[in-house]
Design an enzyme around this catalytic site. Structure first.
Site, PDB file in Angstrom:
ATOM      1  N   CYS A  64      -1.076  -0.052   4.596  1.00  0.00           N
ATOM      2  CA  CYS A  64      -1.000  -1.085   3.627  1.00  0.00           C
ATOM      3  C   CYS A  64      -0.003  -0.807   2.928  1.00  0.00           C
ATOM      4  CB  CYS A  64      -2.544  -0.982   2.818  1.00  0.00           C
ATOM      5  SG  CYS A  64      -2.215  -1.535   1.203  1.00  0.00           S
ATOM      6  N   CYS A  67      -0.250  -0.193  -0.971  1.00  0.00           N
ATOM      7  CA  CYS A  67      -1.204   0.668  -1.200  1.00  0.00           C
ATOM      8  C   CYS A  67      -0.298   1.835  -1.527  1.00  0.00           C
ATOM      9  CB  CYS A  67      -2.162   1.145  -0.074  1.00  0.00           C
ATOM     10  SG  CYS A  67      -3.355  -0.326   0.092  1.00  0.00           S
TER      11      CYS A  67
END
Ligand SMILES: [Zn+2]
Length: 140
Positions: A64, A67
């Protein structure tokens, strides 16, 4: 019990910081509060969040992109809020029970817990100033 090594921001001493502790986490050398950022799993999440400090749960995954943008911000916040905020990172790919419990269908999802109760929830990446405002509000 797993742990990780954290450098004391006050004196530079390397300390081993436990994933779970109901006490304060402080430098063995100068006794300053230490940044408390840990990786928790489905198995030790309950113990990891059993603290008087505000807990900032980071539900993330390695694939991600947003993230990865949030990760260094959380590292800095754990230093700025040492002794007041504990950051608990949970890889949602490896820990489906916690991902499901917090309904982490979109990541990053950040959840702030005070003694196990959710006090704030942030879905998606935010910048450092915005996250600081949210933490300050949760700290009251
Ligand atoms: Zn120290």
């Amino acid at each position: 019990m797993s742990s990780r090594v954290t450098t004391c921001p006050a004196c530079g001493t390397k300390n081993r910081v436990p994933v779970a502790s109901t006490g304060r986490v402080q430098c063995a050398s100068c006794h300053a509060p230490l940044p408390w950022l840990v990786d928790a799993t489905d198995a030790d999440f309950a113990a990891a969040t059993d603290t008087d400090q505000l807990v900032l749960v980071d539900l993330w995954a390695p694939w991600c992109g947003p993230c990865r943008m949030v990760a260094p911000i959380l590292e800095r916040l754990s230093v700025q809020y040492a002794g007041r905020v504990k950051v608990v990172k949970v890889n949602v790919d490896h820990n489906p029970a916690i991902a499901s419990r917090f309904d982490a269908r979109s990541i990053p999802t950040l959840v702030m817990l005070r003694r196990g109760e959710t006090v704030a929830r942030v879905v998606g990446a935010e910048n450092e100033a915005s996250l600081k405002r949210r933490i300050d509000a949760a700290l009251g």
